[in-house]
Design a protein around this motif. Structure first.
Motif, PDB file in Angstrom:
ATOM      1  N   MET A  77       0.825  -1.197   0.000  1.00 43.11           N
ATOM      2  CA  MET A  77       0.000   0.000   0.000  1.00 43.11           C
ATOM      3  C   MET A  77       0.868   1.259   0.000  1.00 43.11           C
ATOM      4  SD  MET A  77      -3.303   0.642   2.436  1.00 43.11           S
ATOM      5  CE  MET A  77      -4.037  -0.908   1.929  1.00 43.11           C
ATOM      6  N   ASP A  78       2.034   1.164  -0.701  1.00 46.73           N
ATOM      7  CA  ASP A  78       2.971   2.287  -0.711  1.00 46.73           C
ATOM      8  C   ASP A  78       2.343   3.568  -1.228  1.00 46.73           C
ATOM      9  OD1 ASP A  78       6.165   0.669  -1.422  1.00 46.73           O
ATOM     10  OD2 ASP A  78       4.888   0.707   0.346  1.00 46.73           O
ATOM     11  N   LYS A  79       1.434   3.435  -2.217  1.00 44.93           N
ATOM     12  CA  LYS A  79       0.842   4.618  -2.812  1.00 44.93           C
ATOM     13  C   LYS A  79      -0.440   5.022  -2.095  1.00 44.93           C
ATOM     14  CE  LYS A  79       2.707   3.629  -7.423  1.00 44.93           C
ATOM     15  NZ  LYS A  79       2.373   3.348  -8.838  1.00 44.93           N
ATOM     16  N   GLY A  80      -0.799   4.283  -1.050  1.00 46.77           N
ATOM     17  CA  GLY A  80      -2.026   4.560  -0.343  1.00 46.77           C
ATOM     18  C   GLY A  80      -1.782   5.128   1.033  1.00 46.77           C
ATOM     19  N   LEU A  81      -2.030   4.314   2.038  1.00 46.61           N
ATOM     20  CA  LEU A  81      -1.987   4.785   3.416  1.00 46.61           C
ATOM     21  C   LEU A  81      -0.646   5.417   3.774  1.00 46.61           C
ATOM     22  CD1 LEU A  81      -3.118   5.058   6.240  1.00 46.61           C
ATOM     23  CD2 LEU A  81      -2.481   2.674   6.673  1.00 46.61           C
ATOM     24  N   ARG A  82       0.464   4.759   3.423  1.00 44.94           N
ATOM     25  CA  ARG A  82       1.765   5.307   3.804  1.00 44.94           C
ATOM     26  C   ARG A  82       1.989   6.691   3.189  1.00 44.94           C
ATOM     27  NH1 ARG A  82       5.926   1.469   2.316  1.00 44.94           N
ATOM     28  NH2 ARG A  82       6.034   0.731   4.459  1.00 44.94           N
ATOM     29  N   ALA A  83       1.668   6.821   1.894  1.00 47.34           N
ATOM     30  CA  ALA A  83       1.874   8.107   1.221  1.00 47.34           C
ATOM     31  C   ALA A  83       1.013   9.195   1.843  1.00 47.34           C
ATOM     32  CB  ALA A  83       1.561   7.964  -0.271  1.00 47.34           C
ATOM     33  N   ILE A  84      -0.212   8.852   2.197  1.00 46.71           N
ATOM     34  CA  ILE A  84      -1.125   9.831   2.808  1.00 46.71           C
ATOM     35  C   ILE A  84      -0.614  10.232   4.178  1.00 46.71           C
ATOM     36  CG2 ILE A  84      -3.463  10.135   3.718  1.00 46.71           C
ATOM     37  CD1 ILE A  84      -4.365   8.158   1.457  1.00 46.71           C
ATOM     38  N   ARG A  85      -0.187   9.253   4.966  1.00 43.29           N
ATOM     39  CA  ARG A  85       0.321   9.534   6.317  1.00 43.29           C
ATOM     40  C   ARG A  85       1.564  10.424   6.257  1.00 43.29           C
ATOM     41  NH1 ARG A  85       4.357   7.408   8.976  1.00 43.29           N
ATOM     42  NH2 ARG A  85       4.550   5.553   7.660  1.00 43.29           N
ATOM     43  N   VAL A  86       2.483  10.096   5.375  1.00 42.51           N
ATOM     44  CA  VAL A  86       3.727  10.868   5.256  1.00 42.51           C
ATOM     45  C   VAL A  86       3.432  12.291   4.772  1.00 42.51           C
ATOM     46  CG1 VAL A  86       5.904  11.057   4.000  1.00 42.51           C
ATOM     47  CG2 VAL A  86       5.191   8.845   4.926  1.00 42.51           C
ATOM     48  N   ALA A  87       2.493  12.411   3.800  1.00 47.27           N
ATOM     49  CA  ALA A  87       2.131  13.743   3.297  1.00 47.27           C
ATOM     50  C   ALA A  87       1.535  14.605   4.398  1.00 47.27           C
ATOM     51  CB  ALA A  87       1.153  13.614   2.134  1.00 47.27           C
ATOM     52  N   ARG A  88       0.822  13.981   5.325  1.00 49.40           N
ATOM     53  CA  ARG A  88       0.236  14.712   6.436  1.00 49.40           C
ATOM     54  C   ARG A  88       1.293  15.054   7.479  1.00 49.40           C
ATOM     55  NH1 ARG A  88      -4.991  14.946   8.345  1.00 49.40           N
ATOM     56  NH2 ARG A  88      -5.460  15.034   6.131  1.00 49.40           N
ATOM     57  N   GLY A  89       2.456  14.398   7.410  1.00 45.87           N
ATOM     58  CA  GLY A  89       3.510  14.646   8.387  1.00 45.87           C
ATOM     59  C   GLY A  89       3.308  13.896   9.685  1.00 45.87           C
ATOM     60  N   TRP A  90       2.561  12.799   9.648  1.00 47.86           N
ATOM     61  CA  TRP A  90       2.286  12.011  10.845  1.00 47.86           C
ATOM     62  C   TRP A  90       3.204  10.798  10.912  1.00 47.86           C
ATOM     63  CZ3 TRP A  90      -3.793  11.426  11.262  1.00 47.86           C
ATOM     64  CH2 TRP A  90      -4.341  12.683  11.540  1.00 47.86           C
ATOM     65  N   SER A  91       3.698  10.529  12.084  1.00 49.23           N
ATOM     66  CA  SER A  91       4.389   9.263  12.326  1.00 49.23           C
ATOM     67  C   SER A  91       3.338   8.175  12.517  1.00 49.23           C
ATOM     68  CB  SER A  91       5.245   9.368  13.583  1.00 49.23           C
ATOM     69  OG  SER A  91       4.406   9.559  14.722  1.00 49.23           O
ATOM     70  N   GLN A  92       3.785   6.919  12.562  1.00 46.59           N
ATOM     71  CA  GLN A  92       2.842   5.838  12.844  1.00 46.59           C
ATOM     72  C   GLN A  92       2.257   5.989  14.245  1.00 46.59           C
ATOM     73  OE1 GLN A  92       4.709   2.044  12.070  1.00 46.59           O
ATOM     74  NE2 GLN A  92       4.455   2.242   9.849  1.00 46.59           N
ATOM     75  N   ASP A  93       3.063   6.453  15.187  1.00 45.81           N
ATOM     76  CA  ASP A  93       2.550   6.668  16.550  1.00 45.81           C
ATOM     77  C   ASP A  93       1.472   7.745  16.550  1.00 45.81           C
ATOM     78  OD1 ASP A  93       4.138   4.750  17.746  1.00 45.81           O
ATOM     79  OD2 ASP A  93       5.778   6.141  18.156  1.00 45.81           O
ATOM     80  N   ARG A  94       1.669   8.800  15.773  1.00 47.34           N
ATOM     81  CA  ARG A  94       0.660   9.861  15.711  1.00 47.34           C
ATOM     82  C   ARG A  94      -0.633   9.321  15.104  1.00 47.34           C
ATOM     83  NH1 ARG A  94       0.222  15.527  14.759  1.00 47.34           N
ATOM     84  NH2 ARG A  94      -2.022  15.950  14.745  1.00 47.34           N
ATOM     85  N   LEU A  95      -0.515   8.463  14.092  1.00 53.41           N
ATOM     86  CA  LEU A  95      -1.704   7.894  13.476  1.00 53.41           C
ATOM     87  C   LEU A  95      -2.456   7.016  14.477  1.00 53.41           C
ATOM     88  CD1 LEU A  95      -3.609   7.409  11.177  1.00 53.41           C
ATOM     89  CD2 LEU A  95      -2.004   5.743  10.217  1.00 53.41           C
ATOM     90  N   VAL A  96      -1.723   6.248  15.259  1.00 52.37           N
ATOM     91  CA  VAL A  96      -2.363   5.424  16.295  1.00 52.37           C
ATOM     92  C   VAL A  96      -3.144   6.324  17.247  1.00 52.37           C
ATOM     93  CG1 VAL A  96      -1.936   3.992  18.329  1.00 52.37           C
ATOM     94  CG2 VAL A  96      -0.719   3.521  16.195  1.00 52.37           C
ATOM     95  N   PHE A  97      -2.523   7.405  17.687  1.00 47.56           N
ATOM     96  CA  PHE A  97      -3.171   8.338  18.610  1.00 47.56           C
ATOM     97  C   PHE A  97      -4.441   8.921  17.991  1.00 47.56           C
ATOM     98  CE2 PHE A  97      -3.778  12.799  19.854  1.00 47.56           C
ATOM     99  CZ  PHE A  97      -4.012  12.641  21.216  1.00 47.56           C
ATOM    100  N   GLU A  98      -4.359   9.352  16.732  1.00 47.49           N
ATOM    101  CA  GLU A  98      -5.515   9.968  16.076  1.00 47.49           C
ATOM    102  C   GLU A  98      -6.631   8.956  15.867  1.00 47.49           C
ATOM    103  OE1 GLU A  98      -5.966  13.051  15.624  1.00 47.49           O
ATOM    104  OE2 GLU A  98      -3.959  13.887  15.873  1.00 47.49           O
ATOM    105  N   MET A  99      -6.280   7.718  15.530  1.00 50.16           N
ATOM    106  CA  MET A  99      -7.299   6.678  15.356  1.00 50.16           C
ATOM    107  C   MET A  99      -7.998   6.387  16.677  1.00 50.16           C
ATOM    108  SD  MET A  99      -5.453   3.974  12.740  1.00 50.16           S
ATOM    109  CE  MET A  99      -6.895   2.871  12.684  1.00 50.16           C
ATOM    110  N   ARG A 100      -7.228   6.303  17.752  1.00 48.05           N
ATOM    111  CA  ARG A 100      -7.829   6.041  19.061  1.00 48.05           C
ATOM    112  C   ARG A 100      -8.758   7.197  19.465  1.00 48.05           C
ATOM    113  NH1 ARG A 100      -8.191   1.361  21.391  1.00 48.05           N
ATOM    114  NH2 ARG A 100      -8.290   2.463  23.383  1.00 48.05           N
ATOM    115  N   ARG A 101      -8.314   8.431  19.221  1.00 47.42           N
ATOM    116  CA  ARG A 101      -9.129   9.583  19.591  1.00 47.42           C
ATOM    117  C   ARG A 101     -10.410   9.625  18.758  1.00 47.42           C
ATOM    118  NH1 ARG A 101      -6.800  15.680  19.493  1.00 47.42           N
ATOM    119  NH2 ARG A 101      -6.564  15.231  17.278  1.00 47.42           N
ATOM    120  N   PHE A 102     -10.280   9.356  17.471  1.00 49.75           N
ATOM    121  CA  PHE A 102     -11.440   9.331  16.583  1.00 49.75           C
ATOM    122  C   PHE A 102     -12.453   8.305  17.077  1.00 49.75           C
ATOM    123  CE2 PHE A 102     -13.846   7.839  12.954  1.00 49.75           C
ATOM    124  CZ  PHE A 102     -14.079   8.960  12.183  1.00 49.75           C
ATOM    125  N   ALA A 103     -11.964   7.112  17.426  1.00 52.68           N
ATOM    126  CA  ALA A 103     -12.857   6.031  17.870  1.00 52.68           C
ATOM    127  C   ALA A 103     -13.524   6.367  19.198  1.00 52.68           C
ATOM    128  CB  ALA A 103     -12.066   4.731  17.983  1.00 52.68           C
TER     129      ALA A 103
END
Length: 375
Positions: free
Chosen positions: A1-27
């Motif tokens: 999924m190089d052109k999908g989730l990873r590219a979107i996350r990197v473009a947003r400037g989020w680390s994987q840890d930041r994405l985990v935090f945002e997903m938990r907060r969203f949920a």
């Protein structure tokens, strides 16, 4: 999924840890049951490396979180429209577009209005797929409409919807999509021979430039919008453009220009008891809205009188304008900071953060982070 989730996350400037935090907060905000933080970090790594399929359940969290479509999230190419197979297919499409009834165009307008209402109450991020499909249907109809009498009503509907879609994309942090949709709105407005929608699209597009750090260019664009067949613009639109110029001038440090522009907006706004023009439904502007906007501008130029306007607006703003209230609390926080009232500033910033999280507004979150850094 190089052109999908990873590219979107990197473009947003989020680390994987930041994405985990945002997903938990969203949920948590939506009372959704998802995996633990440790498990989510493993899932993200496996999703990005193609070792685990992305389920619909988690895609349903990631799409609104990033404000992207399902195809973009999964890194899949967007499906292409079926190619016309010879003249028979082409003529079928042309006939269908030519016979598009007034009721169908009204359906387009009604759908845009529904999406506008959902956007201001719940935020833009979760509407990306719906808005994309809505625009595609109108673009398809316009592509095969031949005569101006058939094209103009479709193009007018598309101009209004595209401007809304662009603002939603900007709010969700999808800057390039926002720019492209403003360009689509401008082209549709030109096809519709509508200087109102053209000027409005130009005025909103100026905010993309401002957010990107090109404040002077943004001011030039909104001023050009005011000169776009100004004799055919309504007074409400002219007032809206003047208020937009005031905000952009304030952001560019052009404080005297900002004050003059907001005063011009006040003098132009018709006192007719209406909020929208019948032939320009894309903007909401009455005395209450302009009071809020005036407070925003005065807060940014450090004028102490901003406080009165902002508190009046806070008490009168329609509860359905959730994102606008987030902006109001940001303005009040900034106004209190200018007066050295930091406790009050923190309180309003907290309210702004809660509302921005509720709507998923990346744009307001960014502003809140900047203001937080000043406390």
């Amino acid at each position: 999924m190089d052109k999908g989730l990873r590219a979107i996350r990197v473009a947003r400037g989020w680390s994987q840890d930041r994405l985990v935090f945002e997903m938990r907060r969203f949920a948590e905000q939506r009372l959704l049951d998802i995996a633990s933080s440790a498990s989510l970090k493993v899932y993200i790594s496996e999703w990005e490396n193609g070792r685990r399929p992305l389920t619909d359940r988690y895609a349903g969290i990631l799409r609104p979180l990033f404000g992207v479509t399902d195809d973009e999230l999964r890194g899949e190419a967007k499906p292409q429209l079926q190619q016309a197979d010879g003249y028979e297919d082409l003529l079928t499409r042309i006939d269908a577009a030519g016979s598009l009834s007034a009721s169908m165009v009204q359906t387009f307008l009604d759908q845009t209005e529904l999406l506008r209402t959902m956007d201001r109450q719940m935020g833009a991020a979760g509407l990306v797929d719906q808005m994309g499909a809505h625009l595609a249907r109108m673009e398809e109809a316009l592509t095969f409409a031949v005569l101006p009498s058939a094209r103009r009503p479709i193009a007018t509907a598309l101009a209004g919807a595209s401007t809304l879609a662009a603002w939603q994309a900007l709010d969700a942090g999808s800057v390039e999509r926002a720019w492209r949709r403003y360009e689509l709105a401008k082209k549709a407005a030109q096809d519709a021979d509508s200087p109102l929608y053209l000027a409005h699209a130009m005025g909103e597009q100026a905010f993309v430039l401002h957010d990107a750090g090109r404040s002077q260019l943004a001011v030039e664009l909104v001023r050009d919008a005011q000169q776009t067949q100004s004799d055919r613009q309504s007074l409400r639109l002219r007032a809206w453009l003047a208020a937009a110029e005031a905000e952009l001038c304030a952001g560019a440090g052009m404080l005297d220009d900002a004050r003059r522009a907001i005063e011009r907006a006040t003098s132009l706004l018709p006192h007719d008891g209406q909020t929208r023009d019948p032939d320009m439904v894309s903007i909401f502007l009455n005395t209450d809205h302009l009071t809020r906007w005036r407070g925003n501008v005065l807060a940014k130029v450090g004028d102490g009188s901003a406080m009165d306007d902002l508190y009046v607006s806070l008490s009168t703003t329609d509860e359905s304008f959730v994102r606008a209230k987030s902006g109001l609390h940001c303005d009040l926080s900034q106004a209190h900071m200018a007066r050295g009232e930091f406790e009050e500033a923190r309180s309003h910033l907290q309210q702004a953060r809660l509302l921005a999280n509720r709507t998923g507004s990346v744009r307001y979150r960014r502003r809140i982070e900047l203001l937080t850094g000043r406390l």
